[in-house]
Scaffold this motif. Structure first.
Motif, PDB file in Angstrom:
ATOM      1  N   ARG A 251      34.056  33.165  38.033  1.00 52.58           N
ATOM      2  CA  ARG A 251      34.703  35.251  37.793  1.00 52.58           C
ATOM      3  C   ARG A 251      33.575  35.713  38.667  1.00 52.58           C
ATOM      4  O   ARG A 251      32.816  36.272  38.430  1.00 52.58           O
ATOM      5  CB  ARG A 251      33.453  35.291  36.131  1.00 52.58           C
ATOM      6  N   ASP A 253      35.232  37.867  40.140  1.00 57.54           N
ATOM      7  CA  ASP A 253      35.481  39.153  40.154  1.00 57.54           C
ATOM      8  C   ASP A 253      34.440  40.471  39.294  1.00 57.54           C
ATOM      9  O   ASP A 253      33.941  41.599  39.648  1.00 57.54           O
ATOM     10  CB  ASP A 253      37.013  39.608  38.962  1.00 57.54           C
ATOM     11  N   ASP A 254      33.940  39.693  38.002  1.00 58.48           N
ATOM     12  CA  ASP A 254      32.697  40.246  37.326  1.00 58.48           C
ATOM     13  C   ASP A 254      31.530  40.089  38.077  1.00 58.48           C
ATOM     14  O   ASP A 254      30.526  41.008  38.028  1.00 58.48           O
ATOM     15  CB  ASP A 254      32.472  39.521  36.498  1.00 58.48           C
ATOM     16  N   GLN A 257      31.186  42.870  40.729  1.00 55.74           N
ATOM     17  CA  GLN A 257      30.898  45.004  39.961  1.00 55.74           C
ATOM     18  C   GLN A 257      29.793  44.064  39.372  1.00 55.74           C
ATOM     19  O   GLN A 257      29.044  45.709  39.478  1.00 55.74           O
ATOM     20  CB  GLN A 257      32.301  44.004  38.407  1.00 55.74           C
ATOM     21  N   ARG A 271      32.506  42.290  47.333  1.00 52.09           N
ATOM     22  CA  ARG A 271      33.874  40.314  47.350  1.00 52.09           C
ATOM     23  C   ARG A 271      33.496  40.650  48.564  1.00 52.09           C
ATOM     24  O   ARG A 271      33.343  38.873  49.134  1.00 52.09           O
ATOM     25  CB  ARG A 271      34.873  40.747  47.336  1.00 52.09           C
TER      26      ARG A 271
END
Length: 325
Positions: A251, A253-254, A257, A271
């Motif tokens: 994951r 993207d998590d 964040q 990223r």
């Protein structure tokens, strides 16, 4: 840095009052096993630790974790040895120099086998050798950034004790600011500070990947009692960290964040940083290959961070590591 100063770091191990910054995520649930987790600095490469807090993974495993961030591996090591921190995720130089000084500590997990460091310099310095006589920034004396910078200098034919001045400058953002102020002429960074260094007009003079294929960026370590006094608690910690590493890969993207929030950077920069090391993140906690560890010890010996190589049995507890052979 004079040799006698390094010896003072190794041998002077006073009780350390926590004068550090508590990290936001950390497990606020009541009950369960309580652990104080120490980190050397805020770093994007510690993404799984931040994700574990944000996703409540510690609590799921019955742990209440308070995460404390220091100003480098030297301060972190003192906190572990004084008992103010139960377990650390940081450079292996911390436990290894402590072990050299006669402390009973153990590395219990790896998995962060990353070559994510690069060196940047002011425009008039085009390679490492041209950095002779200049100020080189590292997080703290005795840290992984210190070891690597001394090794890079030695590989370029310089004497790391005489030909360069190694300056303890703290986290990457502070060292980049010192560079802009003219206090430092060369620096070792990871993403996203590499991006910011380029934007400020500095240029890359060396990649760690040019020197080695793999590097133990972070290891999990503690005093031996953390393992022997309550192996179940240590096992829960390792299981949670492993899960967080796998979640970081599954994951992203998590994870981005969480990295952005912890490091106060943009999600895009988070990223970009992850792209540098995600393939070198191993949820099974493996240590680098034998060759990579040989290279690591060579760095430390040549850079005069270590006096001699320690046998694995003296500093490594393999109970949570993948079985080999």
């Amino acid at each position: 840095m004079p040799r006698k100063t390094l010896r003072r770091f190794r041998l002077a191990l006073p009780l350390f009052a926590l004068a550090a910054t508590a990290c936001g995520p950390g497990g606020a649930a009541s009950g369960g096993d309580t652990i104080t987790l120490g980190l050397p600095v805020q770093a994007t490469t510690l993404g799984p630790v931040y994700l574990a807090g944000d996703q409540d993974l510690w609590q799921e495993h019955g742990l209440t974790v308070k995460t404390v961030t220091f100003k480098g591996d030297a301060e972190l090591a003192k906190a572990v040895l004084s008992g103010d921190v139960d377990v650390a995720v940081g450079s292996p130089t911390g436990p290894l120099t402590a072990e050299e000084a006669g402390q009973d500590v153990k590395v219990l997990y790896g998995g962060f086998d990353m070559t994510a460091f690069s060196w940047y310099a002011v425009p008039e310095i085009r390679n490492v050798a041209q950095g002779k006589g200049k100020n080189w920034g590292v997080t703290t004396i005795g840290s992984s950034t210190d070891l690597l910078t001394r090794f890079a200098a030695a590989k370029a034919g310089l004497d790391p004790d005489r030909d360069i001045k190694v300056v303890q400058g703290g986290a990457s953002a502070a060292r980049l600011a010192a560079m802009k102020a003219g206090q430092l002429q060369a620096n070792i960074f990871t993403e996203p500070q590499t991006i910011y260094a380029q934007q400020a007009g500095y240029h890359k003079i060396l990649d760690l990947a040019d020197l080695v294929d793999s590097y133990p960026m972070h290891v999990t370590w503690s005093k031996a009692g953390f393992l022997t006094d309550d192996p179940g608690r240590a096992g829960k910690f390792v299981d949670t960290l492993s899960q967080a590493m796998q979640m970081t890969k599954d994951r992203p993207d998590d994870a981005a964040q969480s990295i952005a929030k912890a490091n106060k950077i943009s999600v895009d920069d988070a990223r970009a940083s992850m792209a540098e090391w995600i393939d070198q993140l191993h949820p099974d906690g493996r240590m680098p290959s034998a060759k990579a560890m040989d290279d690591f010890w060579q760095m430390g010996l040549q850079g005069k961070v270590f006096r001699h190589r320690l046998p694995d049995s003296q500093w490594l507890d393999s109970r949570f590591l993948p079985k080999t052979g």
